[in-house]
Write an enzyme that holds these catalytic residues in place. Structure first.
Site, PDB file in Angstrom:
ATOM      1  N   CYS A  52      11.669 -88.348  53.095  1.00  0.00           N
ATOM      2  CA  CYS A  52      10.423 -87.577  53.136  1.00  0.00           C
ATOM      3  C   CYS A  52       9.341 -88.191  52.219  1.00  0.00           C
ATOM      4  O   CYS A  52       8.871 -89.280  52.523  1.00  0.00           O
ATOM      5  CB  CYS A  52      10.740 -86.126  52.814  1.00  0.00           C
TER       6      CYS A  52
ATOM      7  N   HIS B 193      15.362 -84.439  55.426  1.00  0.00           N
ATOM      8  CA  HIS B 193      16.118 -84.327  54.162  1.00  0.00           C
ATOM      9  C   HIS B 193      17.621 -84.349  54.411  1.00  0.00           C
ATOM     10  O   HIS B 193      18.245 -83.276  54.514  1.00  0.00           O
ATOM     11  CB  HIS B 193      15.738 -83.025  53.450  1.00  0.00           C
TER      12      HIS B 193
ATOM     13  N   GLU C 290      19.960 -84.725  52.479  1.00  0.00           N
ATOM     14  CA  GLU C 290      20.726 -84.094  51.383  1.00  0.00           C
ATOM     15  C   GLU C 290      20.821 -82.586  51.570  1.00  0.00           C
ATOM     16  O   GLU C 290      21.543 -81.917  50.832  1.00  0.00           O
ATOM     17  CB  GLU C 290      20.088 -84.441  50.021  1.00  0.00           C
TER      18      GLU C 290
END
Ligand code: GLN
Length: 200
Positions: free
Chosen positions: A91, A178, A180
């Site tokens: 991002c 994202h 994660e």
């Protein structure tokens, strides 16, 4: 042993840490995370990979390049010197690689539009096609940027409704979502495997 330098300027750093830990456990690979807070941290020997979390690129530019902390220009220099080191930029991290806005060359050859889908209310999740990873991948898009152009040397690795949302240039992965936050380890696993591959 793989040593991953994690850029600590902003973003979901702890989610990256736990995802990296789970991915390394799954691979049976020893992991050391080196938290990158100042240019000195980049001098730690044997950094095998870099994770550049998202956040807000304007804030990261401000907090990463001022009298107190100039990690960002040092990181850009480091990446230009260590051009084979695997990187996962997510991002805002992808925005900064594509548009470092310094006098040097971009770290990935692409241009992006910030907040390309709209405001926070337009954040969304969607299944992505990531052929290298096999099964579709859940993409979490938070005030995400959109690629405006993809230049020579960069290839699409992830798409959403045919639109490119992730690119790879050599060992650098830059994605507008994202990984994660999706609970799916495969991007971090990919990074660790690239890092391990560079060492052998
Ligand atoms: N909108 C942010 C920016 O422009 C990126 C958002 C993110 O990293 N989740 O930097």
């Amino acid at each position: 042993m793989v040593r991953v330098g994690l850029v600590m300027l902003q973003g979901a750093r702890h989610a990256h840490i736990s995802t990296l830990e789970s991915a390394s456990e799954e691979l049976g690979l020893a992991l050391e995370i080196i938290e990158l807070r100042t240019p000195l941290d980049l001098q730690t020997s044997g950094i095998d990979a870099i994770v550049f979390p998202g956040g807000e690129s304007t804030t990261i530019r401000l907090t990463g390049a001022n009298d107190l902390n100039n990690l960002l220009p040092a990181l850009f220099d480091w990446l230009r010197t260590n051009e084979n080191t695997p990187v996962l930029a997510t991002c805002a991290g992808a925005i900064l690689l594509a548009q470092p806005n310094d006098s040097g060359t971009p770290l990935v050859n692409a241009t992006v539009n910030r907040n390309g889908y709209g405001s926070q209310a337009d954040s969304f999740q969607a299944m992505l096609e990531v052929p290298t990873l096999g099964e579709p991948y859940l993409g979490v898009f938070i005030r995400a940027p959109r690629f405006a152009s993809i230049g020579e040397g960069a290839q699409a690795i992830a798409t959403h409704n045919q639109e490119v949302v992730g690119i790879r240039q050599e060992n650098r992965l830059a994605v507008t979502f994202h990984p994660e936050l999706s609970g799916d380890l495969r991007f971090h696993t990919w990074l660790l495997k690239l890092a391990e591959g560079e060492k052998t």
